[in-house]
Design a protein around this motif. Structure first.
Motif, mmCIF file in Angstrom:
data_model
loop_
_atom_site.group_PDB
_atom_site.id
_atom_site.type_symbol
_atom_site.label_atom_id
_atom_site.label_comp_id
_atom_site.label_asym_id
_atom_site.label_seq_id
_atom_site.Cartn_x
_atom_site.Cartn_y
_atom_site.Cartn_z
ATOM 1 N N ALA A 190 0.639 -1.169 -0.015
ATOM 2 C CA ALA A 190 0.059 0.038 0.121
ATOM 3 C C ALA A 190 0.755 1.240 -0.112
ATOM 4 C CB ALA A 190 -0.830 0.054 1.040
ATOM 5 N N LEU A 191 2.025 1.238 0.621
ATOM 6 C CA LEU A 191 3.121 2.248 0.877
ATOM 7 C C LEU A 191 3.527 2.533 -0.666
ATOM 8 C CD1 LEU A 191 4.415 4.031 2.763
ATOM 9 C CD2 LEU A 191 6.192 2.390 2.782
ATOM 10 N N LEU A 192 3.677 1.441 -1.443
ATOM 11 C CA LEU A 192 4.418 1.462 -2.666
ATOM 12 C C LEU A 192 3.177 2.388 -3.365
ATOM 13 C CD1 LEU A 192 6.169 -1.917 -3.692
ATOM 14 C CD2 LEU A 192 6.971 0.603 -3.450
ATOM 15 N N ARG A 193 2.058 1.922 -3.412
ATOM 16 C CA ARG A 193 0.952 2.420 -4.375
ATOM 17 C C ARG A 193 0.509 3.911 -3.989
ATOM 18 N NH1 ARG A 193 -4.448 2.993 -4.288
ATOM 19 N NH2 ARG A 193 -5.624 2.567 -6.125
ATOM 20 N N ASP A 194 0.509 4.109 -2.747
ATOM 21 C CA ASP A 194 -0.243 5.589 -2.366
ATOM 22 C C ASP A 194 1.088 6.368 -2.041
ATOM 23 O OD1 ASP A 194 -2.611 4.629 -2.712
ATOM 24 O OD2 ASP A 194 -2.663 3.649 -0.699
ATOM 25 N N LEU B 5 0.558 -5.243 -4.039
ATOM 26 C CA LEU B 5 -0.112 -3.561 -4.274
ATOM 27 C C LEU B 5 -1.444 -3.418 -3.779
ATOM 28 C CD1 LEU B 5 1.725 -1.419 -5.127
ATOM 29 C CD2 LEU B 5 0.430 -1.362 -7.462
ATOM 30 N N ALA B 6 -1.458 -3.615 -2.323
ATOM 31 C CA ALA B 6 -2.968 -3.519 -1.716
ATOM 32 C C ALA B 6 -3.465 -2.110 -1.610
ATOM 33 C CB ALA B 6 -2.621 -3.952 -0.170
ATOM 34 N N ARG B 7 -4.607 -2.112 -1.664
ATOM 35 C CA ARG B 7 -5.458 -1.018 -1.409
ATOM 36 C C ARG B 7 -5.951 -0.669 -0.168
ATOM 37 N NH1 ARG B 7 -8.887 0.593 -6.606
ATOM 38 N NH2 ARG B 7 -7.126 0.431 -8.261
ATOM 39 N N GLU B 8 -6.425 0.295 0.372
ATOM 40 C CA GLU B 8 -6.897 0.773 1.522
ATOM 41 C C GLU B 8 -8.189 -0.212 2.051
ATOM 42 O OE1 GLU B 8 -7.527 2.326 5.311
ATOM 43 O OE2 GLU B 8 -5.686 2.816 3.607
#
Length: 465
Positions: free
Chosen positions: A222-226, A397-400
């Protein structure tokens, strides 16, 4: 299978990004594409494209005039991206020619109800037709929007089903334990001490350990994504814009010797070890000298809004001048739960050396934005606060919503562990917490499983043994 009835009306859209390019693609999906194929590709009556073979031909108007030349590809459902019949027309990537080709397809497909696709509708159909699960469908968008190489790699992992496979593995473990509990509830006389004999506590401990590992990797993903939202705060002219430029490697903010040049927030995303760091350079925080200066007041208010939403606050001070009463006032307004890094800038003028100190009030870093001394200390500290660990393992690549579901599943399993400590007195509640954890995990991939475990019980082991 999903309990929704997918719309099978044929749809069409330009599948490539707007603008000019070497190749442009018009994609169609649904039933009854044959008339469009014959009309647009000028095929003789009764002849269709060979499935999964690229055919070079003319794309033509109704009067036979040529719109473009290119490749036509036909994928017969269910062996296609959406699971339906799919036609792809690959021509030259000019906006006008693609619009002409799309309009021609819609015109030729009037008889079968061909319409323009809604945003994301091709991927939605892939999900509804069991070609992708929800986590994979979201990974399509994440791969397109990935802002760093590391994020793109993780999105690709999710799209190929790695994340979903791990979630399904967890669900299987939960189902196996539920199955044992449900069977014991149905046949209480068979099992006097179920928790001991079946190693239910051990099974639960292993599930919880697996879930924790998945959660940590998903949180990293999630850190990588956002990315990390970092606010640069401080008095005017302490060097915030210079630091932003030094970290970004280009002149993204205006740097002049006049105090208060940055009148509004400037956001720049940089990469540190593949992680997007969203640095918000704010309007210099100060009490507006002239209360009637509306622009100044709005700029300062927006700054405080950004500070409240930050993951990290970089409070910048002038090391050559030392802290002032104005700096104290800025600190007083910082939210209590946001980590602060106190940056002492201009050590090239003050004579300090580049250093980092962990003090009770904040982490203090001494650096120079103009000659880039000590920047490595700041980068390392930002990674530490982000909780970044180079694990070498694949990240998802997780979302919230994935993190929320994993957290909720973890809470239900924690509650199950508490109930397990009460021995066999609370087996029905134990089973219910497992069911709730299973539902939460299933929401990640969009699997709508039957709540009736009878089939699983009979298929996995023999009750009458």
């Amino acid at each position: 299978m999903h309990n929704m009835n997918p719309d099978t009306t044929p749809i069409a859209a330009i599948a490539t990004a707007p603008g000019r390019g070497g190749i442009g693609v018009v994609r169609l999906s649904g039933r009854g594409l044959e008339p469009v194929m014959q009309a647009v590709c000028a095929l003789p009556p009764g002849r269709l494209l060979t499935p999964r073979h690229a055919t070079y031909l003319d794309f033509v108007q109704a009067d036979g005039s040529v719109i473009d030349q290119g490749l036509a590809l036909f994928f017969k459902g269910p062996h296609s991206y959406t699971g339906e019949d799919v036609l792809e027309l690959q021509g030259h990537g000019g906006p006008v020619v693609l619009q002409m080709l799309l309009q021609r397809c819609l015109e030729a497909g009037q008889g079968v109800g061909l319409r323009l696709a809604q945003p994301g509708e091709f991927t939605q159909r892939a999900f509804l037709n069991d070609k992708l699960d929800l986590a994979q469908a979201e990974a399509v968008a994440d791969l397109i929007e990935a802002s760093t190489e590391a994020a793109a790699k993780s999105a690709s992992q999710s799209l190929s089903g790695v994340f979903s496979k791990v979630i399904h593995g967890l669900v299987d473990q939960v189902i196996h334990l539920r199955m044992l509990v449900e069977a014991t509830l149905d046949f209480p006389e068979e099992e006097i001490d179920f928790l001991e004999k079946s190693d239910a506590r051990g099974q639960l401990a292993r599930i919880r350990a697996s879930l924790q590992q998945v959660f940590e990797q998903a949180a990293q993903g999630a850190l990588l994504r956002d990315g990390l939202n970092v606010v640069l705060a401080g008095q005017p002219n302490v060097g915030k814009s210079s630091l932003l430029n030094a970290l970004a490697g280009s002149d993204v903010a205006i740097v002049t010797a006049i105090a208060g040049t940055t009148r509004d927030k400037v956001t720049e995303t940089i990469q540190i070890e593949g992680i997007p760091i969203n640095i918000i350079d704010t309007a210099g925080i100060r009490e507006a000298a002239d209360a009637s200066d509306e622009v100044e007041r709005i700029g300062i208010e927006r700054t405080w809004g950004a500070v409240r939403d930050a993951d990290v606050i970089l409070h910048m001070l002038d090391a050559s001048r030392g802290p002032t009463r104005a700096d104290d006032k800025i600190v007083e307004r910082f939210p209590p739960n946001v980590p602060v890094i106190r940056l002492w800038n201009k050590i090239d003028l003050s004579g300090h050396r580049a250093d980092i100190e962990q003090l009770p009030d904040a982490t203090h870093i001494y650096l120079s934005a103009t000659d880039h001394t000590g920047l490595h200390l700041l980068r390392a500290e930002l990674l530490r606060i982000a909780g970044w660990q180079q694990t070498g393992e694949s990240l998802y690549l997780a979302r919230e919503r994935h993190l929320v579901a994993l957290k909720a599943a973890r809470e239900h399993l924690d509650m199950a562990a508490e109930l397990a400590a009460q021995n066999d007195q609370a087996l029905d509640l134990f089973a219910e917490e497992l069911r709730l954890a299973q539902d939460r995990l299933n929401s990640i991939t969009g699997a709508f499983t039957s709540d009736d475990l009878l089939g699983v019980i009979f298929s996995r082991f023999c009750i009458g043994k």
